[in-house]
Design an enzyme around this catalytic site. Structure first.
Site, PDB file in Angstrom:
ATOM      1  N   LYS A   1       0.607   4.892 -10.983  1.00 35.28           N
ATOM      2  CA  LYS A   1       0.176   5.136  -9.966  1.00 35.28           C
ATOM      3  C   LYS A   1       2.283   5.583  -9.977  1.00 35.28           C
ATOM      4  O   LYS A   1       3.166   5.238 -10.010  1.00 35.28           O
ATOM      5  CB  LYS A   1       0.595   4.139  -8.469  1.00 35.28           C
ATOM      6  CG  LYS A   1       0.230   5.214  -7.063  1.00 35.28           C
ATOM      7  CD  LYS A   1       0.236   4.122  -6.012  1.00 35.28           C
ATOM      8  CE  LYS A   1       0.399   5.049  -5.242  1.00 35.28           C
ATOM      9  NZ  LYS A   1      -0.463   4.276  -3.504  1.00 35.28           N
TER      10      LYS A   1
ATOM     11  N   SER B   1      -3.522   5.849  -0.174  1.00 38.46           N
ATOM     12  CA  SER B   1      -2.068   7.475  -1.152  1.00 38.46           C
ATOM     13  C   SER B   1      -2.533   7.081  -2.811  1.00 38.46           C
ATOM     14  O   SER B   1      -1.978   7.313  -3.349  1.00 38.46           O
ATOM     15  CB  SER B   1      -0.841   6.304  -0.675  1.00 38.46           C
ATOM     16  OG  SER B   1      -0.715   5.262  -1.200  1.00 38.46           O
TER      17      SER B   1
ATOM     18  N   SER C   1      -4.543   1.881   0.432  1.00 36.35           N
ATOM     19  CA  SER C   1      -4.030   2.339  -0.745  1.00 36.35           C
ATOM     20  C   SER C   1      -4.398   2.247  -1.726  1.00 36.35           C
ATOM     21  O   SER C   1      -4.468   3.203  -2.431  1.00 36.35           O
ATOM     22  CB  SER C   1      -2.649   3.214  -0.353  1.00 36.35           C
ATOM     23  OG  SER C   1      -2.020   3.664   0.004  1.00 36.35           O
TER      24      SER C   1
END
Lengths: 414, 414
Positions: B93, B168, B192
């Site tokens: 990420k 996210s 997330s």
């Protein structure tokens, strides 16, 4: 009478019986039969009444004190000896619960509130045989270092009653200074034991955060709040600290390093962090009272609470983070068994109700040298440092976490 | 194709190579010589490029991936075997630092920022022989559960590109779901990892708070932030979790207890506490960026930051206190080796840019079943639960602190 550092001051004019006796002397007299606990309690009650109109140190005297003293005498007579505090009168700050007595916290919000249980710290004192004499005045909800804002009116300085006692443990410091009791409990969030101890010329110990249970104590700002002893001398203070903390008395020492007030590391950031943390946490404690009955707070405390309510969450987060960021920096100061010494407050007791002084805002000035150590959770001891004119001055010793006994030893050797 | 619970879903149409191989199979193939790490990396790079215009899952592909794969092959050839992740491609990420690659956090504020060091979690992966393929899209500064607000545009759902991926950790979930990589790292503050895992039909583990070092990861709200794995199956997820956490794989299990969404204990208070804590802490992280260049944030994230800046310190204090107050209550749920099972999100993936739905505000609805466990710091695992129409659904298993392996075992036995 008083030498330069760390010794007891000349007591204030007219000081009571306990200004002239150490706890160790009283303990010896109790065991030799020269005095009884009942007599000590009667003396303390009489001194409390005599001084009350002058200094307004007590909010309640305990009807049960005589009974407790008699029980202490019976126990000693039958060979049950609970140690150096057995039969010794002690006063408890009116922020701390004593079963059957009002806890008013100096505020009309708590009028008529009677505690159902002893606070944990009070239970420890009773188990050690101490006799609870009564409750001592606190600045309203402990939110203020001056001691002159409380539902029952200002507490006054025994050395000069036109002057403030300091706060928020105003009554505890004033009562010990006036010789009404040999020992008292206070609480210290940003200086509330050390400041009145300095202004009244007694010894006050703010312990390491977390060292004494806050059970049964009205919080002001939980991440900063501490419960600690006030006494006339470091030796007396140690006897009370030993009981309060459940530690073993120790005469380990260290070496003192002077720190000028302007050299306190990160002082500006730490003072700002103190205001943010205390403001946020105090409002979190009192938000419903503030919402439902703001008029029951005194004007000044209400204004301070309102200011605390305005602090933003992200500022609080940063203030808490600061602690972690500067901790290592400050720890370096304590390497090689070093302890810091600096003034407790940058002034002597201002007049009651004074809010400005040469240094600017009185409350800001009073807290300026004590609150940084509170944010860091460190123990700090205020000791008398002679008179300036007719008023006491105080010196503050600061050490690493858990160093209370070493602070007391250093104070004794000064 | 897919059975009711916890098994892998039918992959999305056109899914890549890694949608059809377990990590254990890949590991066996690498060791039998049936495939090389270099070939796996070339495949992943090709799949990433093929899917990029559809789902926009990557922000950067690592030029060094081929070199790292070759090195992994050389090591295996010479008998140096780093374990089950050796030679396996993994996506990271874009909130997590990978040395030499940009960390943009999906925000123009970080454009051109190249990380000088690997995050601690990335170092662990490299030490286990994993091949970092590149950086995956994140909702801007990780502040949003939809995945459709980022400097490089929305990430899209591989099952239906008109739908959001969730966020996210949008790119990590979409890339695994599309079969581009077998494994990815995400971060989870209030959901997330779990939310995009559920919306994209993969497995995502939000660990116990504190179980994985946050070193080298841009914080969103440090007291809630976690780093965790995404994978296609619980077995794959366990392989990554074992490396990430430094724990020993364990097949201990427990029993599942269904919790209806409306039965989550203290859910309302915990959700409110989540908003307060996240808002305050996120603004504390980004205050200077917000002050100096607010225009560099996207409108939605800027509005959310502003709302966070308004939270009061005393509200933050109360939100943190809530955690302690309800902890015991919630712990009771885990007695007798019980684990909770409930939906991860109360819906399937909404259309990209949708902000309202049957349940009201889309973001509020997406977070509603995940954020309570975040406030309590508990581990929670989202697993695929079949398709509803053409879109994945997810189930969430929640356990006591440190129960990650047992959660994974439960998922495998479902």
């Amino acid at each position: 009478m008083s030498s330069s550092l760390g010794t007891r001051l000349a007591p204030p004019p007219g000081a009571g019986f306990f200004a002239h006796r150490s706890v160790a002397e009283l303990a010896a007299d109790l065991r030799s039969g020269r005095v009884t606990a009942r007599e000590l309690t009667e003396t303390a009650l009489a001194e409390a009444a005599r001084w009350q109109t002058v200094i307004n140190a007590f909010t309640t005297l305990d009807d049960g004190a005589r009974r407790a003293a008699d029980e202490a005498d019976r126990e000693l007579a039958t060979g049950r000896d609970r140690g150096p505090l057995h039969g010794i009168p002690i006063a408890i700050k009116d922020l701390i619960d004593v079963r059957g007595l009002p806890t008013t916290a100096g505020s009309r919000h708590f009028a008529g509130h009677v505690a159902e249980r002893d606070a944990d710290c009070v239970r420890r004192l009773r188990a050690a045989g101490a006799v609870v004499l009564g409750k001592t005045a606190t600045h309203e909800i402990a939110l203020g270092p001056t001691g002159d804002r409380a539902a029952a009116g200002p507490t006054r300085n025994p050395y000069e009653p036109g002057r403030m006692s300091g706060g928020s443990s105003s009554g505890s410091a004033a009562a010990v200074a006036a010789g009404v009791v040999p020992l008292a409990l206070g609480t210290d969030t940003g200086g509330s034991i050390r400041i009145p101890a300095a202004l009244c010329g007694v010894v006050g110990l703010k312990p390491t955060h977390g060292a004494v249970s806050p059970d049964g104590v009205l919080p002001l700002a939980p991440s900063l709040d501490t419960v600690g002893p006030l006494a006339r001398t470091a030796a007396d203070c140690r006897l009370l600290w030993t009981v309060l903390s459940g530690t073993t008395p120790s005469l380990e020492s260290g070496r003192l390093v002077e720190v000028a007030p302007e050299e306190i590391p990160h002082a500006g950031e730490l003072r700002a962090a103190y205001a943010v943390i205390q403001g946020s946490e105090a409002f979190a404690v009192h938000a419903e009272r503030f919402r439902d009955a703001p008029e029951l707070f005194g004007d000044e405390v209400r204004d301070r609470l309102r200011a605390g309510s305005e602090v933003r969450g992200w500022e609080y987060v940063r203030a808490r983070d600061l602690r972690d960021r500067v901790r290592d920096d400050v720890r370096k100061l304590f390497q090689d068994n070093a302890f810091l010494i600096l003034p407790t407050v940058p002034m002597t007791a201002p007049p009651v109700d004074a809010r400005t002084c040469d240094l600017g805002d009185v409350r800001t000035a009073l807290l300026s040298l004590t609150s940084p150590w509170s944010v860091l959770g460190l123990p700090a001891l205020s000791i008398p440092a002679g008179l300036a004119g007719d008023l006491p001055t105080g010196l503050q010793l600061v050490g690493p976490p858990g160093s209370e006994h070493r602070l007391l030893t250093l104070a004794e050797t000064l």
